[in-house]
Design a protein around this motif. Structure first.
Motif, mmCIF file in Angstrom:
data_model
loop_
_atom_site.group_PDB
_atom_site.id
_atom_site.type_symbol
_atom_site.label_atom_id
_atom_site.label_comp_id
_atom_site.label_asym_id
_atom_site.label_seq_id
_atom_site.Cartn_x
_atom_site.Cartn_y
_atom_site.Cartn_z
ATOM 1 N N GLY A 260 3.027 2.253 -10.222
ATOM 2 C CA GLY A 260 1.918 2.802 -10.196
ATOM 3 C C GLY A 260 1.570 3.760 -11.212
ATOM 4 O O GLY A 260 2.008 3.386 -12.407
ATOM 5 N N ASP A 261 1.175 5.068 -11.082
ATOM 6 C CA ASP A 261 0.819 5.799 -12.126
ATOM 7 C C ASP A 261 0.730 7.347 -11.810
ATOM 8 O O ASP A 261 0.645 7.664 -10.374
ATOM 9 N N TRP A 262 0.700 8.253 -12.812
ATOM 10 C CA TRP A 262 -0.012 9.573 -12.470
ATOM 11 C C TRP A 262 -1.286 10.057 -13.209
ATOM 12 O O TRP A 262 -1.351 11.142 -13.499
ATOM 13 N N VAL A 263 -2.061 9.182 -13.164
ATOM 14 C CA VAL A 263 -3.470 9.402 -13.587
ATOM 15 C C VAL A 263 -4.435 9.135 -12.273
ATOM 16 O O VAL A 263 -5.433 9.968 -12.145
ATOM 17 N N GLU A 264 -4.439 8.027 -11.670
ATOM 18 C CA GLU A 264 -5.338 7.706 -10.617
ATOM 19 C C GLU A 264 -4.673 8.076 -9.291
ATOM 20 O O GLU A 264 -5.151 8.764 -8.346
ATOM 21 N N SER A 265 -3.444 7.539 -8.903
ATOM 22 C CA SER A 265 -3.072 7.496 -7.550
ATOM 23 C C SER A 265 -1.758 8.163 -7.355
ATOM 24 O O SER A 265 -1.235 8.553 -6.096
ATOM 25 N N CYS A 266 -1.180 8.754 -8.572
ATOM 26 C CA CYS A 266 0.095 9.667 -8.183
ATOM 27 C C CYS A 266 1.232 9.169 -7.460
ATOM 28 O O CYS A 266 1.380 9.600 -6.271
ATOM 29 N N THR A 267 1.702 8.050 -7.650
ATOM 30 C CA THR A 267 2.674 7.249 -6.920
ATOM 31 C C THR A 267 4.038 7.241 -7.559
ATOM 32 O O THR A 267 4.167 7.177 -8.841
ATOM 33 N N ALA A 268 5.167 7.152 -7.007
ATOM 34 C CA ALA A 268 6.666 7.148 -7.559
ATOM 35 C C ALA A 268 7.240 5.902 -6.434
ATOM 36 O O ALA A 268 6.975 5.913 -5.451
ATOM 37 N N LEU A 269 7.963 5.179 -7.373
ATOM 38 C CA LEU A 269 9.051 4.304 -6.322
ATOM 39 C C LEU A 269 10.284 4.934 -6.335
ATOM 40 O O LEU A 269 10.946 5.548 -7.336
#
Length: 271
Positions: A228-237
């Motif tokens: 994902g990303d840290w602009v829209e969804s703020c997700t981490a695997l």
């Protein structure tokens, strides 16, 4: 080095598309996440620094420096940190011939992650699988980047109003991606290209970013995972010590005094 009396929370953490140097970056949320989530290995899977944006306008608040400090601190304390180059930080590729590194942080075009589950995963940003990144189409990608940044600006204004009304964070651009046929086709084609490449090169799976859509699924026997990303969804695997994979969704507006909400949501789990 990592303190011997405290085992890191995860075996590995993968984050990408932070876009430091852009106004859309959720730097405070990422700092809070990194403060409370530790790992033996940390992969920065491309577009950590937004060179495209900074070439046009310099933007670098203290919160973006704090992210860099968090990463450097993790490396200093014993986390094995690998920086994978993406298209927005492609200026770094010119220095790869010199075995580029930032202290203990290794910088690469791609990496191979040996999972606790015994599988070999290709770790790559993913721009190589995006047809829009071809030399004769890059102008389209840059045009799309302008449109995307406008959406992020509109999203910021919208969520400022939602916060005042006591409503949770909502991503306008993510909603459009899920409802636009062309965007869905682009995502589907991207995921298919990644899986086909892994099949040809005999990888068990791939871990990437680039399209800002967090996902974990099997594609004809290939494990496809996007952090994902840290602009829209703020997700981490994340990879657990027992080999399980999980996507974490961090609520960007649940951060208060650099402490995350206890109601942080886990949006997917693969055993």
């Amino acid at each position: 080095m990592t303190r011997p009396d405290k085992r890191p929370d995860y075996r590995s953490i993968f984050i990408s598309d932070v876009h430091l140097g852009s106004a859309g970056c959720q730097a405070d949320a990422l700092c809070a996440f990194m403060k409370t989530h530790t790992s033996e290995q940390l992969y920065l899977v491309g577009d950590i620094i937004d060179g495209w944006r900074m070439r046009k306008k310099w933007y670098w608040p203290q919160s973006h420096t704090n992210v860099i400090r968090r990463i450097l601190t993790a490396a200093k304390r014993g986390t094995d940190v690998t920086y994978i180059i993406g298209n927005h930080d492609e200026f770094l590729r010119a220095f790869l011939q010199f075995r580029l590194a930032f202290g203990e942080i290794k910088v690469k075009n791609r990496a191979v992650h040996e999972g606790e589950d015994g599988k070999r995963y290709l770790v790559v940003h993913g721009d190589m699988f995006d047809g829009m990144m071809r030399a004769d189409r890059k102008w389209i990608m840059h045009l799309g980047d302008h449109a995307y940044n406008f959406l992020l600006w509109a999203n910021t204004k919208l969520n400022a109003i939602r916060r005042r009304l006591g409503m949770p964070y909502w991503s306008l651009s993510q909603a459009l991606k899920k409802r636009t046929k062309r965007a869905l086709n682009h995502i589907h084609n991207f995921e298919g290209h990644v899986a086909d490449y892994c099949r040809r090169k005999e990888f068990d799976g791939a871990i990437c970013g680039h399209i800002h859509v967090a996902e974990m699924r099997e594609i004809d026997g290939i494990t496809y995972m996007n952090d994902g990303d840290w602009v829209e969804s703020c997700t981490a695997l994340v990879e657990h010590h027992d080999g399980r994979w999980e996507l974490l969704h961090f609520q960007p507006h649940a951060v208060k005094d650099d402490v995350p909400s206890v109601n942080e949501a886990r949006i997917a789990v693969v055993a």
